[in-house]
Scaffold this motif. Structure first.
Motif, PDB file in Angstrom:
ATOM      1  N   GLN A   1       0.800  -1.221   0.000  1.00 45.05           N
ATOM      2  CA  GLN A   1       0.000   0.000   0.000  1.00 45.05           C
ATOM      3  C   GLN A   1       0.839   1.281   0.000  1.00 45.05           C
ATOM      4  O   GLN A   1       0.551   2.204  -0.773  1.00 45.05           O
ATOM      5  CB  GLN A   1      -0.976  -0.003   1.176  1.00 45.05           C
ATOM      6  N   PRO A   2       1.884   1.395   0.817  1.00 43.08           N
ATOM      7  CA  PRO A   2       2.721   2.588   0.706  1.00 43.08           C
ATOM      8  C   PRO A   2       3.334   2.751  -0.680  1.00 43.08           C
ATOM      9  O   PRO A   2       3.478   3.878  -1.176  1.00 43.08           O
ATOM     10  CB  PRO A   2       3.796   2.358   1.776  1.00 43.08           C
ATOM     11  N   ALA A   3       3.685   1.627  -1.326  1.00 46.96           N
ATOM     12  CA  ALA A   3       4.255   1.699  -2.672  1.00 46.96           C
ATOM     13  C   ALA A   3       3.216   2.186  -3.676  1.00 46.96           C
ATOM     14  O   ALA A   3       3.497   3.057  -4.512  1.00 46.96           O
ATOM     15  CB  ALA A   3       4.794   0.334  -3.080  1.00 46.96           C
ATOM     16  N   ILE A   4       2.014   1.634  -3.610  1.00 44.49           N
ATOM     17  CA  ILE A   4       0.959   2.037  -4.538  1.00 44.49           C
ATOM     18  C   ILE A   4       0.612   3.502  -4.357  1.00 44.49           C
ATOM     19  O   ILE A   4       0.544   4.279  -5.327  1.00 44.49           O
ATOM     20  CB  ILE A   4      -0.289   1.153  -4.334  1.00 44.49           C
ATOM     21  N   GLN A   5       0.398   3.903  -3.107  1.00 48.55           N
ATOM     22  CA  GLN A   5       0.045   5.296  -2.841  1.00 48.55           C
ATOM     23  C   GLN A   5       1.192   6.236  -3.202  1.00 48.55           C
ATOM     24  O   GLN A   5       0.980   7.351  -3.699  1.00 48.55           O
ATOM     25  CB  GLN A   5      -0.349   5.459  -1.381  1.00 48.55           C
ATOM     26  N   GLY A   6       2.428   5.796  -2.971  1.00 47.42           N
ATOM     27  CA  GLY A   6       3.577   6.620  -3.318  1.00 47.42           C
ATOM     28  C   GLY A   6       3.730   6.789  -4.819  1.00 47.42           C
ATOM     29  O   GLY A   6       4.069   7.875  -5.302  1.00 47.42           O
ATOM     30  N   GLY A   7       3.485   5.723  -5.579  1.00 46.36           N
ATOM     31  CA  GLY A   7       3.557   5.825  -7.027  1.00 46.36           C
ATOM     32  C   GLY A   7       2.526   6.794  -7.577  1.00 46.36           C
ATOM     33  O   GLY A   7       2.821   7.617  -8.457  1.00 46.36           O
ATOM     34  N   ARG A   8       1.319   6.718  -7.059  1.00 46.50           N
ATOM     35  CA  ARG A   8       0.269   7.651  -7.484  1.00 46.50           C
ATOM     36  C   ARG A   8       0.654   9.091  -7.124  1.00 46.50           C
ATOM     37  O   ARG A   8       0.455  10.006  -7.924  1.00 46.50           O
ATOM     38  CB  ARG A   8      -1.055   7.282  -6.814  1.00 46.50           C
ATOM     39  N   HIS A   9       1.200   9.255  -5.940  1.00 46.11           N
ATOM     40  CA  HIS A   9       1.549  10.599  -5.481  1.00 46.11           C
ATOM     41  C   HIS A   9       2.621  11.222  -6.374  1.00 46.11           C
ATOM     42  O   HIS A   9       2.508  12.395  -6.767  1.00 46.11           O
ATOM     43  CB  HIS A   9       2.041  10.549  -4.038  1.00 46.11           C
ATOM     44  N   ALA A  10       3.653  10.448  -6.702  1.00 48.17           N
ATOM     45  CA  ALA A  10       4.720  10.974  -7.553  1.00 48.17           C
ATOM     46  C   ALA A  10       4.167  11.418  -8.900  1.00 48.17           C
ATOM     47  O   ALA A  10       4.521  12.492  -9.413  1.00 48.17           O
ATOM     48  CB  ALA A  10       5.811   9.923  -7.737  1.00 48.17           C
ATOM     49  N   ALA A  11       3.287  10.609  -9.485  1.00 52.05           N
ATOM     50  CA  ALA A  11       2.690  10.971 -10.771  1.00 52.05           C
ATOM     51  C   ALA A  11       1.853  12.241 -10.655  1.00 52.05           C
ATOM     52  O   ALA A  11       1.891  13.105 -11.544  1.00 52.05           O
ATOM     53  CB  ALA A  11       1.836   9.811 -11.283  1.00 52.05           C
TER      54      ALA A  11
END
Length: 419
Positions: A319-329
């Protein structure tokens, strides 16, 4: 060699390094942004890592939990995929060097290249232990475990007693130990009637006093008791001193025989990351500002397991990875629109771990705690839904149904090529 193999067009180019949870989430979020996206990964497929332990124990096929990255990129008109490993990052020239020798330019770079096993300098661990962090590694563990059982059952010379030592009491170690214990308890009496099941042992070593450290004490105790009921030999509060080819030496001096040693404790950034000239912290994780931009580099983001914020790292979970990827984009979109970036705020959706058939533990926000069959059903449903395609979901459902519903009659496991 050394030339730009992907000419940059009039639109900004975003390079996403790594096609794990973070990288896939970033690509999806960029699908309607006016940019060209290049997704890079050393494998031609995405692997759903939470189910690799099922591959390692013969429960699902490797293809059930992998998905073609070219098929994924084809979903988005602004995205292309290239199979390549990044060997260097030139932040001054805004270019990445690939293992082919080519340089590719970028306007924005998202690093989500994952991590690898951390052996903590323990003698023999890297040479003699196996991991299950990749499809290739999980297949190797499966074939090694099943081939060892066959050798022992036939009484072949030099066969090592069928003992599997799992090092690490986190979710990966607990799930692996539980699945191996069920394979021993349910499958062996039918498939290997000539082999005494008591000879096949599963030992879980954890240097802390509990398994599943991120969970609350009640769930930790429940998981430990459930493992013991399945016959897992728990060695808690003891560290590994050395890993040999046929045994594991513990800190108390005991040498536990081991046909296969599975390393499931601790991760670190890949060695190649240290050559990229980016600031790193504990475990080699790239240091990022609150908005997930790499310290000192306004056009480079790092997210997922490879990154850690300067004010505190997020858990190394999906979940931190998924949310972090969305945030960076989303921050790239804001920068292109001339807006300031926003800090990343992780939304904790809970954690879960399965122990075996009809048994799991779930810890959700708001003091919601589940255990047993309800938790297992929730874990199973969520993981199947999270797979990349309907084909993956159907194949995984079919194989897990065979594993959990028919094992007492068939003892059927998925086989590979013996080493």
């Amino acid at each position: 060699m050394g030339t730009d193999q992907a000419p940059r067009g009039p639109r900004p180019q975003v390079i996403v390094v790594g096609a794990g949870f973070a990288g896939m989430a970033a690509v999806r979020e960029l699908r309607d942004v006016d940019v060209d996206v290049l997704l890079l990964d050393r494998d031609p497929f995405n692997t759903f890592q939470p189910l690799l332990y099922q591959v390692a124990t013969g429960g699902v096929n490797p293809g059930d939990i992998t998905y073609s990255l070219r098929a994924f990129a084809a979903r988005f008109p602004n995205t292309r995929f290239r199979r390549a490993a990044v060997t260097g990052v030139d932040t001054a020239r805004r270019r990445v060097r690939l293992d082919s020798g080519a340089d590719v330019g970028y306007d924005y770079l998202i690093l989500c290249c994952g991590v690898t096993a951390n052996f903590f300098g323990i003698p023999g661990a890297e040479e003699n232990a196996r991991t299950i962090y990749s499809r290739r590694a999980a297949i190797g563990v499966r074939d090694r475990v099943l081939s060892n059982l066959e050798s022992v059952a036939q009484g072949r010379d030099g066969a090592v007693e069928p003992v599997v030592v799992v090092v690490g009491g986190g979710a990966t170690g607990v799930e692996m130990a539980g699945a191996l214990a069920e394979l021993r308890n349910t499958g062996l009496p039918l498939a290997y009637p000539e082999l005494d099941p008591q000879r096949a042992r599963v030992v879980l070593v954890e240097m802390a006093d509990d398994v599943l450290a991120p969970f609350e004490p009640g769930l930790r105790r429940y998981a430990a008791d459930a493992l013991r009921e399945r016959g897992v030999d728990l060695r808690l509060g003891v560290a590994v001193k050395e890993v040999r080819r046929d045994c594991v030496v513990l800190s108390d001096g005991e040498c536990v025989p081991s046909a296969v040693t599975i390393w499931a404790t601790g991760v670190r950034a890949h060695d190649r990351v240290s050559a990229w000239g980016l600031r790193q912290g504990r475990g080699g994780r790239i240091q990022v500002e609150p908005d997930m931009r790499v310290v000192g580099h306004s056009d480079v983001f790092a997210v997922g397991d490879v990154a850690a914020k300067v004010d505190g790292a997020e858990p190394q979970l999906a979940q931190p990875a998924i949310q972090g990827g969305r945030h960076a984009a989303r921050q790239i979109r804001r920068l292109l629109e001339g807006k300031p970036t926003e800090p990343f705020r992780y939304r904790d959706k809970g954690i879960m771990a399965t122990i075996g058939r009809s048994d799991a533990v779930v810890q959700l926000p708001g003091r919601v705690r589940l255990r047993g069959f309800v938790a297992w059903a929730g874990w199973l449903g969520l993981h199947i839904l999270a797979l990349m395609s309907n084909r993956n979901r159907l194949a995984t459902m079919a194989n897990l149904a065979v594993r959990y519903l028919t094992w007492k009659r068939t003892a059927n496991v998925i086989m590979g090529d013996p080493p």
